[in-house]
Design an enzyme around this catalytic site. Structure first.
Site, PDB file in Angstrom:
ATOM      1  N   HIS A 464       3.954   7.016  -4.433  1.00  0.00           N
ATOM      2  CA  HIS A 464       2.606   7.017  -3.863  1.00  0.00           C
ATOM      3  C   HIS A 464       2.649   6.889  -2.340  1.00  0.00           C
ATOM      4  O   HIS A 464       2.062   7.706  -1.611  1.00  0.00           O
ATOM      5  CB  HIS A 464       1.801   5.862  -4.470  1.00  0.00           C
ATOM      6  CG  HIS A 464       0.411   5.730  -3.938  1.00  0.00           C
ATOM      7  ND1 HIS A 464      -0.694   6.167  -4.629  1.00  0.00           N
ATOM      8  CD2 HIS A 464      -0.066   5.191  -2.786  1.00  0.00           C
ATOM      9  CE1 HIS A 464      -1.784   5.921  -3.919  1.00  0.00           C
ATOM     10  NE2 HIS A 464      -1.423   5.310  -2.796  1.00  0.00           N
ATOM     11  N   GLU A 465       3.351   5.875  -1.857  1.00  0.00           N
ATOM     12  CA  GLU A 465       3.404   5.666  -0.414  1.00  0.00           C
ATOM     13  C   GLU A 465       4.138   6.811   0.280  1.00  0.00           C
ATOM     14  O   GLU A 465       3.812   7.173   1.421  1.00  0.00           O
ATOM     15  CB  GLU A 465       4.059   4.324  -0.088  1.00  0.00           C
ATOM     16  CG  GLU A 465       3.309   3.126  -0.633  1.00  0.00           C
ATOM     17  CD  GLU A 465       1.841   3.073  -0.222  1.00  0.00           C
ATOM     18  OE1 GLU A 465       1.488   3.625   0.841  1.00  0.00           O
ATOM     19  OE2 GLU A 465       1.042   2.492  -0.988  1.00  0.00           O
ATOM     20  N   HIS A 471       2.007  13.308   4.257  1.00  0.00           N
ATOM     21  CA  HIS A 471       0.778  13.694   4.952  1.00  0.00           C
ATOM     22  C   HIS A 471       0.943  13.527   6.462  1.00  0.00           C
ATOM     23  O   HIS A 471       0.414  14.321   7.253  1.00  0.00           O
ATOM     24  CB  HIS A 471      -0.365  12.819   4.435  1.00  0.00           C
ATOM     25  CG  HIS A 471      -1.724  13.428   4.566  1.00  0.00           C
ATOM     26  ND1 HIS A 471      -2.860  12.815   4.075  1.00  0.00           N
ATOM     27  CD2 HIS A 471      -2.160  14.578   5.132  1.00  0.00           C
ATOM     28  CE1 HIS A 471      -3.913  13.565   4.324  1.00  0.00           C
ATOM     29  NE2 HIS A 471      -3.520  14.633   4.976  1.00  0.00           N
TER      30      HIS A 471
END
Length: 675
Positions: A464-465, A471
Site C-alpha cells: 500500500h505505502e 505516485h
C-alpha cells in the site's frame, strides 16, 4: 558557526545532512527560512510590474523552497524518531507555520494579483497545466480566507493557529500513551503463542531496556498477541489499553482537544460561508458533498453489518466450545476469528508468517514496479535519519528517477501507523527535480541475526505505502504544487490501494514468498488457502472502518456536540454497531482526523478510492495479465504521472473509460449485494 540546514547540501542525492544536523540547528534554521520565505512573498506582492503567470504564480511556487527542505528534514525526524527536544520544537513551530500560511493567503496585494490573472485567464495563453495551477492557487486562497475582511479575517487566522496547536498536542499525547504503556509477560504468559510472537515480545522488551518479553501498543505486536494468546485476561488487559489511548485522564487526555477542534472547525467553515465543516471540506473532493459520502458508506454498511452479525454467532459458538459463557467481547474477536480461519481454511498465521520475510516482500514490490513500469532499484549507502532506514536509487533505462527510503520497524520514538512522505517532490520548474520518497511502517523488529517476518496484513501495508511512493516517483509535472500525491484526498488512495492487488497475484507470491529457514517457496496449496481466506473476516474489518468513517462524517456535519464521547456512542447506537466490534479509531486516538485537517471529514476516502481500485485492477484482468504493459502505460500516463494536473474524475475516465460502481467493492469484499 554555520547551520548545516541552511548550507548547500553537498550530500548524495541532495539528502538532508542527517549526520551533521543537531536538534539545536532546527529552531534557528526554521526561523531563518520563514524570514526568507516572507521576504520572497512580499517581493511578489509589492512589485510594480503588472501580474503575469511567471512573476506571480510561478514565483509563489518557488518562494519557500528553503523552508520546504528544512521542514522536510524536521518532520521526517519528528515523525520517525521523536524526542523531548523535537516535541517541544513542534509545539513552538506549529502556530508559527499556521500564522505564516495566513499571512500569505490573506495578503490583499498578493490576492489582487492572483485575482487579476484569474479574471483575464482566457487571454493569457496558458497551458492546460498552468490553467489548472492558477485555478487551484486562487481556490486555495479563497478557501483560506483571502476574501474575508476585518474581524472575520483576524478570527480565521487565530482559529488556524489554535488548530495547529491542538493538532500537534493531540499527536504528541497519543505518542506518549503508546510509548509509556507496556505489559510484561512471564514465561507462563507466553504459553500458546507462536514462536514469532514470542520473539517479537522479547525484542520489544529489549528495545525498552527490559530483560523480559512485553506486549506494546504497536499494532504489529498487539494484533498477533490478541490472535493467539489463550489468556483471556491478558487479551482484555492489552485490548483495553489499546482502545484507551488518548482517554486515560491527565495531561495526555485528548477528549477536550477533540471537542475544541470540532468547534473551531465549524466556526472556520461558517466564516467561509459553509453550513458545516464537512460541506466545506468535501467541496473540493471527488465526493463533493456529505450526502454522497453518506450514501456510499451506508451502501457498504448494510451488507457488512449483516456479515459481521453472522460471524458473531459463529465465533460465539467457538467460545462456547471452550467452556466460556456470556457474550463475545471485543478482546475475543481476533482470537476466535483466527481459530475459525484455521478451521475453515486450514490456515495458521504461524505457518504462513515464515514465508513473508520483509526483505523478500520489498523485493516483490520492486519486481512488480519493474515489470509494470520498467523501474530498477539498487540499494545505496547514504546518511539517513535513523540506522534502521535503508535507501535505494530508482532508475529507468539508466536514468535517475528517484531516491526511495524505507523505514520499516516500530520503535517507541516513532508515531504509530504507516505513511508515505516526500523529502523532495518532483517538479520541472527551475530544472528537473527528482523526488526523494519515504515509506514508514511499524513492523515488529526481529532479534539480531533473525529475519524480519510479516503478517499478510503487514505485507499489504508495505505494498500500500509503496503504491503511494510510485505516485511520487513517476510524477511528471512542471509545478510542485500538483506533483505526485498532491491530489484530492479521496483520489490519493487509489494508487496505494490498487498496488495491494499485486500481492495477491499468484506468480508474485510463488516467487517471493520463500520460507525463512528452508528457502522453499510457499506451497501452491498454502497460497490457494491464503487467497481463499482473504475475505474471511471482512465483516469485522469493514464494520470497524465504516463506523469510524461515519463518526468522522457526522461529527463534522451537524452541530458541535456538547459531549463528544456521548455523541460518538449515539452515532454508533444509531448504526446498530455490533457490541463485539469497536470502531477502528475511537475519537481520543483518531489521529487521521484530529492531528490535522488532512483526513478530517475524509476518512471515508479509503473506501471511495477502493471503489475505483477494484475497477482499475479489473482493467488488467480484462487485458489478460496483471502485468499487461499497455494497461500499465495508461495507468502511469493518466494516474501516476499526472499528479493534480487535471480533475481526478477526468483522469480516471481517461484511464478506464467509465466510472466504477460500488458493486465492484462489495463483490471484492465477498458481500451479498442484495443485503
Amino acid at each position: 558557526m554555520t547551520n548545516p540546514l541552511l548550507d548547500e547540501w553537498a550530500t548524495p542525492y541532495a539528502l538532508p545532512p542527517f549526520d551533521l544536523i543537531t536538534d539545536a540547528d532546527f529552531g534557528p534554521a526554521i526561523d531563518a527560512a520563514l524570514d526568507g520565505a516572507r521576504a520572497a512573498v512580499r517581493a511578489i506582492a509589492d512589485q510594480d510590474a503588472p501580474p503575469t503567470f511567471a512573476n506571480t504564480i510561478e514565483a509563489l511556487e518557488s518562494s519557500d523552497a528553503q523552508l520546504d527542505r528544512v521542514l522536510a528534514a524536521f518532520f521526517t525526524l519528528s515523525g520517525t524518531d521523536s524526542n523531548a527536544a523535537r516535541e517541544a520544537l513542534m509545539r513552538d513551530i506549529s502556530p508559527k507555520l499556521a500564522a505564516y500560511g495566513s499571512e500569505i493567503t490573506m495578503n490583499p496585494a498578493l490576492f489582487a494579483r492572483i485575482e487579476a490573472l484569474w479574471q483575464s485567464r482566457d487571454a493569457l495563453g496558458l497551458t492546460d497545466e498552468q490553467e489548472r495551477v492558477l485555478m487551484l492557487t486562487r481556490r486555495g486562497f479563497v478557501r483560506a480566507g483571502a476574501q474575508l475582511e476585518g474581524a472575520d479575517r483576524d478570527r480565521l487566522s487565530a482559529i488556524k493557529e489554535r488548530l495547529a496547536v491542538l493538532g500537534t498536542q493531540f499527536g504528541q499525547n497519543l505518542l506518549s500513551d503508546e510509548r509509556d504503556w507496556h505489559m510484561e509477560l512471564s514465561e507462563a504468559d507466553l504459553e500458546g503463542l507462536p514462536a514469532f510472537v514470542k520473539a517479537a515480545a522479547r525484542a520489544a522488551g529489549a528495545e525498552r531496556g527490559l530483560d523480559v518479553p512485553v506486549v506494546t501498543l504497536s499494532r504489529s505486536l498487539i494484533t498477533p498477541f490478541l490472535q493467539f494468546s489463550p489468556r483471556r485476561d491478558l487479551r482484555r488487559r492489552a485490548f483495553e489499553a489499546y482502545v484507551a489511548r488518548g482517554a486515560r485522564g491527565g495531561p495526555t487526555d485528548n477528549r477536550a482537544i477533540a471537542a475544541e477542534t470540532l468547534a473551531l472547525r465549524e466556526e472556520r467553515a461558517r466564516l467561509l460561508g459553509h453550513d458545516s465543516f464537512a460541506a466545506y471540506k468535501l467541496e473540493t473532493e471527488m465526493a463533493a458533498t456529505p450526502d454522497a459520502v453518506r450514501d456510499l458508506l451506508t451502501a457498504v454498511w448494510t451488507p457488512a453489518r449483516a456479515k459481521a452479525e453472522a460471524d458473531t454467532e459463529a465465533l460465539t459458538a467457538l467460545m462456547r466450545a471452550d467452556g466460556i459463557n456470556g457474550d463475545l467481547e471485543p478482546w475475543d474477536w481476533h482470537y476466535y476469528a483466527e481459530k475459525r480461519r484455521k478451521a475453515d481454511h486450514d490456515l495458521d498465521e504461524a505457518d504462513l508468517k515464515p514465508y513473508l520475510q520483509l526483505d523478500r516482500m520489498i523485493e516483490a514490490a520492486f519486481s512488480c514496479a519493474h515489470r509494470l513500469f520498467g523501474l530498477s532499484f539498487a540499494e545505496v549507502d547514504v546518511p539517513l535519519h535513523h540506522p534502521d532506514a535503508r535507501a535505494w536509487e530508482v532508475t529507468r533505462d539508466g536514468q535517475h528517477m528517484a531516491l526511495f527510503v524505507g523505514d520499516y520497524f516500530a520503535r517507541g520514538s516513532k508515531r504509530s501507523g504507516a505513511w508515505c512522505s516526500a523529502l523532495r517532490s518532483q517538479k520541472k520548474l527551475g530544472g528537473d527535480v527528482r523526488p526523494i520518497v519515504l515509506n514508514v511502517c511499524n513492523f515488529s523488529k526481529p532479534a539480531p541475526g533473525d529475519p524480519a517476518l510479516l503478517s499478510y496484513d503487514d505485507a499489504r501495508t508495505l505494498f500500500h505505502e509503496f503504491g503511494h511512493a510510485l505516485h511520487q516517483m513517476l510524477s511528471n509535472v512542471t509545478y510542485g504544487s500538483i506533483s505526485g500525491t498532491s491530489v484530492a484526498r479521496d483520489f490519493v488512495e487509489l494508487p496505494s490501494q490498487l498496488y495491494e492487488h499485486w500481492l495477491e497475484v499468484p506468480e508474485v507470491m510463488s516467487e517471493f514468498a520463500v520460507h525463512a529457514e528452508t528457502g522453499a517457496s510457499m506451497p501452491p496449496e498454502l497460497l490457494d488457502r491464503l487467497l481463499a481466506a482473504q475475505n474471511a473476516d471482512q465483516g469485522f474489518a469493514t464494520v470497524e472502518y465504516v463506523a469510524s468513517a461515519l463518526v468522522d462524517l457526522e461529527f463534522h456535519s451537524g452541530p458541535v456536540p456538547e459531549d463528544i464521547m456521548a455523541r460518538q456512542d449515539e452515532i454508533l447506537a444509531g448504526l446498530g454497531m455490533p457490541r463485539a466490534i469497536r470502531m477502528r479509531h475511537a475519537t481520543p486516538h483518531f489521529a487521521h482526523v484530529f492531528t490535522g485537517d488532512g483526513y478530517s471529514s475524509g476518512y471515508y476516502s479509503y473506501m471511495w478510492s477502493e471503489v475505483m481500485d477494484a475497477d482499475a485492477f479489473a482493467a488488467f484482468e480484462e487485458a489478460g495479465s496483471a502485468f499487461d504493459r499497455d494497461t500499465a502505460a495508461k495507468l502511469e500516463r493518466f494516474i501516476l504521472s499526472a499528479g493534480g494536473s487535471e480533475d481526478p474524475k477526468a483522469l480516471y475516465l481517461k484511464f478506464r473509460g467509465k466510472l466504477p460502481e460500488v458493486d465492484a467493492l462489495l463483490r471484492g469484499r465477498g458481500f451479498d449485494t442484495a443485503a
